[in-house]
Design an enzyme around this catalytic site. Structure first.
Site, PDB file in Angstrom:
ATOM      1  N   LEU A   6       3.840  57.956  31.938  1.00 11.55           N
ATOM      2  CA  LEU A   6       3.124  58.230  30.686  1.00 11.55           C
ATOM      3  C   LEU A   6       3.132  56.979  29.826  1.00 11.55           C
ATOM      4  O   LEU A   6       4.185  56.536  29.367  1.00 11.55           O
ATOM      5  CB  LEU A   6       3.790  59.389  29.943  1.00 11.55           C
ATOM      6  N   ARG A  13       6.222  53.452  15.967  1.00 17.64           N
ATOM      7  CA  ARG A  13       7.391  52.816  15.345  1.00 17.64           C
ATOM      8  C   ARG A  13       7.534  51.336  15.704  1.00 17.64           C
ATOM      9  O   ARG A  13       8.330  50.628  15.118  1.00 17.64           O
ATOM     10  CB  ARG A  13       8.652  53.603  15.729  1.00 17.64           C
ATOM     11  N   LYS A  20       2.816  50.122  23.027  1.00 14.27           N
ATOM     12  CA  LYS A  20       4.249  49.855  23.144  1.00 14.27           C
ATOM     13  C   LYS A  20       4.646  49.285  24.505  1.00 14.27           C
ATOM     14  O   LYS A  20       5.422  48.324  24.579  1.00 14.27           O
ATOM     15  CB  LYS A  20       5.024  51.159  22.893  1.00 14.27           C
ATOM     16  N   THR A  78       2.703  64.446  25.239  1.00 19.64           N
ATOM     17  CA  THR A  78       3.137  64.140  26.613  1.00 19.64           C
ATOM     18  C   THR A  78       2.633  65.192  27.612  1.00 19.64           C
ATOM     19  O   THR A  78       2.344  64.851  28.767  1.00 19.64           O
ATOM     20  CB  THR A  78       4.667  64.050  26.690  1.00 19.64           C
ATOM     21  N   GLU A 150      12.438  69.691  20.523  1.00 22.73           N
ATOM     22  CA  GLU A 150      12.241  68.379  19.902  1.00 22.73           C
ATOM     23  C   GLU A 150      13.017  68.308  18.590  1.00 22.73           C
ATOM     24  O   GLU A 150      13.098  69.302  17.857  1.00 22.73           O
ATOM     25  CB  GLU A 150      10.752  68.125  19.665  1.00 22.73           C
ATOM     26  N   LYS A 342      -1.642  18.954  35.874  1.00 17.65           N
ATOM     27  CA  LYS A 342      -2.383  20.210  36.034  1.00 17.65           C
ATOM     28  C   LYS A 342      -3.161  20.189  37.330  1.00 17.65           C
ATOM     29  O   LYS A 342      -3.818  19.195  37.632  1.00 17.65           O
ATOM     30  CB  LYS A 342      -3.341  20.399  34.861  1.00 17.65           C
ATOM     31  N   ALA A 371       2.927   3.798  32.903  1.00 16.44           N
ATOM     32  CA  ALA A 371       2.984   4.475  31.605  1.00 16.44           C
ATOM     33  C   ALA A 371       1.589   4.582  31.004  1.00 16.44           C
ATOM     34  O   ALA A 371       0.804   3.639  31.061  1.00 16.44           O
ATOM     35  CB  ALA A 371       3.886   3.689  30.662  1.00 16.44           C
ATOM     36  N   SER A 396      -0.070   0.140  33.784  1.00 16.37           N
ATOM     37  CA  SER A 396       0.062   0.949  32.569  1.00 16.37           C
ATOM     38  C   SER A 396      -1.262   1.063  31.818  1.00 16.37           C
ATOM     39  O   SER A 396      -2.092   0.155  31.863  1.00 16.37           O
ATOM     40  CB  SER A 396       1.096   0.315  31.645  1.00 16.37           C
TER      41      SER A 396
HETATM   42  C1  UD1 Z   1       9.896  62.302  24.374  1.00 13.29           C
HETATM   43  C2  UD1 Z   1      10.334  63.726  24.630  1.00 13.29           C
HETATM   44  C3  UD1 Z   1      11.766  63.916  24.146  1.00 13.29           C
HETATM   45  C4  UD1 Z   1      12.677  62.930  24.848  1.00 13.29           C
HETATM   46  C5  UD1 Z   1      12.163  61.507  24.672  1.00 13.29           C
HETATM   47  C6  UD1 Z   1      12.960  60.572  25.551  1.00 13.29           C
HETATM   48  C7  UD1 Z   1       8.290  65.066  24.409  1.00 13.29           C
HETATM   49  C8  UD1 Z   1       7.524  65.995  23.549  1.00 13.29           C
HETATM   50  N1  UD1 Z   1       9.449  64.610  23.926  1.00 13.29           N
HETATM   51  O1  UD1 Z   1       9.897  62.073  22.969  1.00 13.29           O
HETATM   52  O2  UD1 Z   1      12.209  65.250  24.428  1.00 13.29           O
HETATM   53  O3  UD1 Z   1      13.997  63.074  24.332  1.00 13.29           O
HETATM   54  O4  UD1 Z   1      10.787  61.403  25.062  1.00 13.29           O
HETATM   55  O5  UD1 Z   1      12.595  59.239  25.294  1.00 13.29           O
HETATM   56  O6  UD1 Z   1       7.861  64.766  25.510  1.00 13.29           O
HETATM   57  N2  UD1 Z   1       2.610  59.462  25.687  1.00 13.29           N
HETATM   58  C9  UD1 Z   1       1.358  59.575  26.230  1.00 13.29           C
HETATM   59  N3  UD1 Z   1       0.431  60.366  25.608  1.00 13.29           N
HETATM   60  C10 UD1 Z   1       0.712  61.032  24.476  1.00 13.29           C
HETATM   61  C11 UD1 Z   1       2.016  60.910  23.910  1.00 13.29           C
HETATM   62  C12 UD1 Z   1       2.938  60.122  24.542  1.00 13.29           C
HETATM   63  O7  UD1 Z   1       1.058  58.985  27.260  1.00 13.29           O
HETATM   64  O8  UD1 Z   1      -0.194  61.736  23.971  1.00 13.29           O
HETATM   65  C13 UD1 Z   1       3.596  58.600  26.345  1.00 13.29           C
HETATM   66  C14 UD1 Z   1       4.056  57.467  25.469  1.00 13.29           C
HETATM   67  O9  UD1 Z   1       3.239  56.322  25.670  1.00 13.29           O
HETATM   68  C15 UD1 Z   1       5.483  57.234  25.924  1.00 13.29           C
HETATM   69  C16 UD1 Z   1       5.909  58.580  26.474  1.00 13.29           C
HETATM   70  O10 UD1 Z   1       4.735  59.345  26.655  1.00 13.29           O
HETATM   71  O11 UD1 Z   1       5.578  56.278  26.958  1.00 13.29           O
HETATM   72  C17 UD1 Z   1       6.869  59.289  25.528  1.00 13.29           C
HETATM   73  O12 UD1 Z   1       6.225  59.437  24.269  1.00 13.29           O
HETATM   74  P1  UD1 Z   1       7.029  59.227  22.923  1.00 13.29           P
HETATM   75  O13 UD1 Z   1       6.070  59.421  21.798  1.00 13.29           O
HETATM   76  O14 UD1 Z   1       7.820  58.006  22.954  1.00 13.29           O
HETATM   77  O15 UD1 Z   1       7.967  60.533  22.986  1.00 13.29           O
HETATM   78  P2  UD1 Z   1       9.338  60.746  22.228  1.00 13.29           P
HETATM   79  O16 UD1 Z   1       9.040  61.114  20.835  1.00 13.29           O
HETATM   80  O17 UD1 Z   1      10.223  59.597  22.473  1.00 13.29           O
HETATM   81 CA    CA Z   2      10.097  57.573  23.420  1.00 12.23          CA
END
Ligand code: UD1
Ligand code: CA
Length: 448
Positions: A6, A13, A20, A78, A150, A342, A371, A396
């Site tokens: 994912l 943040r 990220k 997620t 969560e 290069k 040189a 040179s």
């Molecule tokens: C998530 C988990 C949390 C866990 C934590 C561990 C969920 C709801 N929560 O929270 O329980 O403790 O990871 O690190 O899953 N992403 C997508 N599409 C989206 C949202 C997120 O691809 O719509 C990807 C992000 O790019 C990331 C990953 O999913 O790589 C996790 O997303 P993030 O927002 O970091 O979840 P957490 O709040 O950390």
């Molecule tokens: Ca995370």
């Protein structure tokens, strides 16, 4: 076994305009750390799907050839991301789901989960115990069911729970397909949480990770820098235990894929990144950066930049040299201060010790590049080649205007501008003849 990574999120943040997972740790983007671990755990390229979304192309250009990719147009959580990925998976294999922001997950841990999955669970959740569970999802097991809450949705009592979700799971694919259909965004963040599918599993298991360092998610730049420190230490220790001297491990940065031979010494403020191999008995640094290059044995590099270059054994480079992509130094070449190379091959035993630019060139063996010699490779439109034969001596401050061929065992007079080929065994001169006008100038009072 299939895998879903994912990586569609923005990572709010991070306060970044980049996704990220493209942020680098020791020169390697976060998502590539995760993919390397999945590979090492034995999952094949074509069985991996990466979900991209926010500035997707920046993530996609980092993905190894052959990996599948789906786009999640809107980042609705997620669970929603996993639904998109499931469209690329039509087998009944088990599925490892992993976030793109856990760069240090060990292949051994993933292998262990894969072994567990042989028992036929619908869901396996990798958890960890943290003194400060912070924003992680809390994990509860009740009556044989596992639930993940969560942090943002947790009650004060639930917040006390210190076993948390790493975000890494293995699911039975049929189970996952059905469970994803039941998700709704009724929660504090209005998202489809993947975590909500776990409660539907009748046969579920928590596996607790011994070392939480491995799966700390990286959410902001403070965590990024702490993570980099941890990785740096681990990697430097590995090299030291393999026989590499690292003078100042705190100020030496080596990427995870770098190979270094024994009795090599790495001096402080040195960065060695990418697919770089360094041979034995080399001396690298201080103040040196090497990217995606091959350095053979007994090479010295001081205060220099080496990018996608090939350096054969017994070469010496620097201080203040720059090898750019396509630079190839054969054995015993000396490249000195303020010399840039290069897309050029420099033959065995040749030297360019001071203030030169060598571009698009083929330099023979035992050539002395004086040189200030410059290959004028660019006419404003196109690049042209310079060829210098074995044993040539370039005086040179020579400008070699390419395309041009300098024969073997030639001498070029200092200060020449060479626009015509010079045959073998010749002296080439291309400069204005000196004129002395006697008695024309005097600084003292006797002057005019
Ligand atoms: C998530 C988990 C949390 C866990 C934590 C561990 C969920 C709801 N929560 O929270 O329980 O403790 O990871 O690190 O899953 N992403 C997508 N599409 C989206 C949202 C997120 O691809 O719509 C990807 C992000 O790019 C990331 C990953 O999913 O790589 C996790 O997303 P993030 O927002 O970091 O979840 P957490 O709040 O950390
Ligand atoms: Ca995370």
């Amino acid at each position: 076994m299939k895998a879903i990574v994912l990586a569609a999120g923005l990572g709010k943040r991070m306060k970044s305009s980049l996704p990220k997972v493209v942020h680098k740790i020791l020169g390697k983007p976060m998502v590539n750390w995760v993919i390397s671990s999945i590979f090492e755990a034995g999952i094949k390229t074509e069985d991996i799907t990466v979900v991209t979304g926010y500035r997707a192309e920046l993530v996609e250009e980092l993905l190894p050839e052959g990996i599948k990719n789906v786009r999640q147009q809107e980042q609705l959580g997620t669970g929603h991301a996993t639904i998109q990925a499931m469209e690329t998976i039509n087998s009944d294999d088990q599925i490892l789901v992993i976030p793109g922001d856990v760069p240090f997950i060990e292949p051994e841990t993933l292998k262990m989960l894969v072994r567990e999955s042989a028992e036929g669970f619908e869901a396996i959740v990798l958890t960890m115990k943290l003194d400060n569970p912070a924003e992680y999802g809390r994990v509860i097991e009740q009556n044989g069911r596992i639930r993940i809450i969560e942090a943002k949705d947790a009650s004060p009592e639930e917040k006390e729970i210190n076993e948390v979700n790493t975000g890494i799971y293995i699911f039975d694919s049929q189970f996952l397909r059905d469970a994803l259909k039941k998700l709704s965004p009724n929660n504090a963040q209005g998202e489809y949480y993947l975590t909500d599918v776990v409660q539907f599993a009748k046969k579920a298991k928590r596996v607790i990770l011994n070392d939480p360092q491995e799966s700390l998610g990286i959410n902001d730049r403070v965590q990024l820098s702490k993570a980099q420190r941890v990785a740096q230490q681990r990697i430097n220790h590995k090299h030291m235990l393999n026989g590499v001297t690292i003078i100042d491990p705190e100020n030496t940065y080596i990427g995870p894929d770098v190979i270094i031979g024994k009795d090599t010494i790495i001096e402080p403020m040195t960065f060695i990144y990418g697919n770089t191999t360094v041979g034995e008995r080399c001396n690298i640094g201080p103040f040196t950066r090497v990217f995606d290059s091959t350095i053979q044995n007994d090479v010295t590099i001081v205060r220099s930049e080496i990018d996608r270059a090939m350096v054969h054994s017994h070469c010496s480079i620097g201080p203040f040299s720059r090898l750019r992509p396509g630079a190839v130094l054969l054995e015993e070449v000396k490249i000195g201060n303020f010399v840039e190379v290069k897309k050029s091959t420099i033959g065995k035993g040749s030297k360019a010790q001071h203030l030169s630019y060598i571009g698009d060139s083929e330099v023979g063996e035992n050539v002395n590049v004086g040189a200030g010699t410059i290959t004028c490779n660019y006419d404003g439109k196109k690049k042209h080649r310079t060829v210098i034969g074995d044993g040539a001596f370039i005086g040179s401050n020579t400008a070699l205007v390419a395309p041009v061929n300098i024969g073997k065992e030639t001498v070029i007079g200092a200060g020449s501008v060479i626009t015509e080929d010079v045959p073998d065994y010749s002296l080439g001169l291309g400069r204005a003849k000196q004129v002395n006008k006697v008695d024309r100038y005097r600084k003292s009072e006797k002057g005019e």
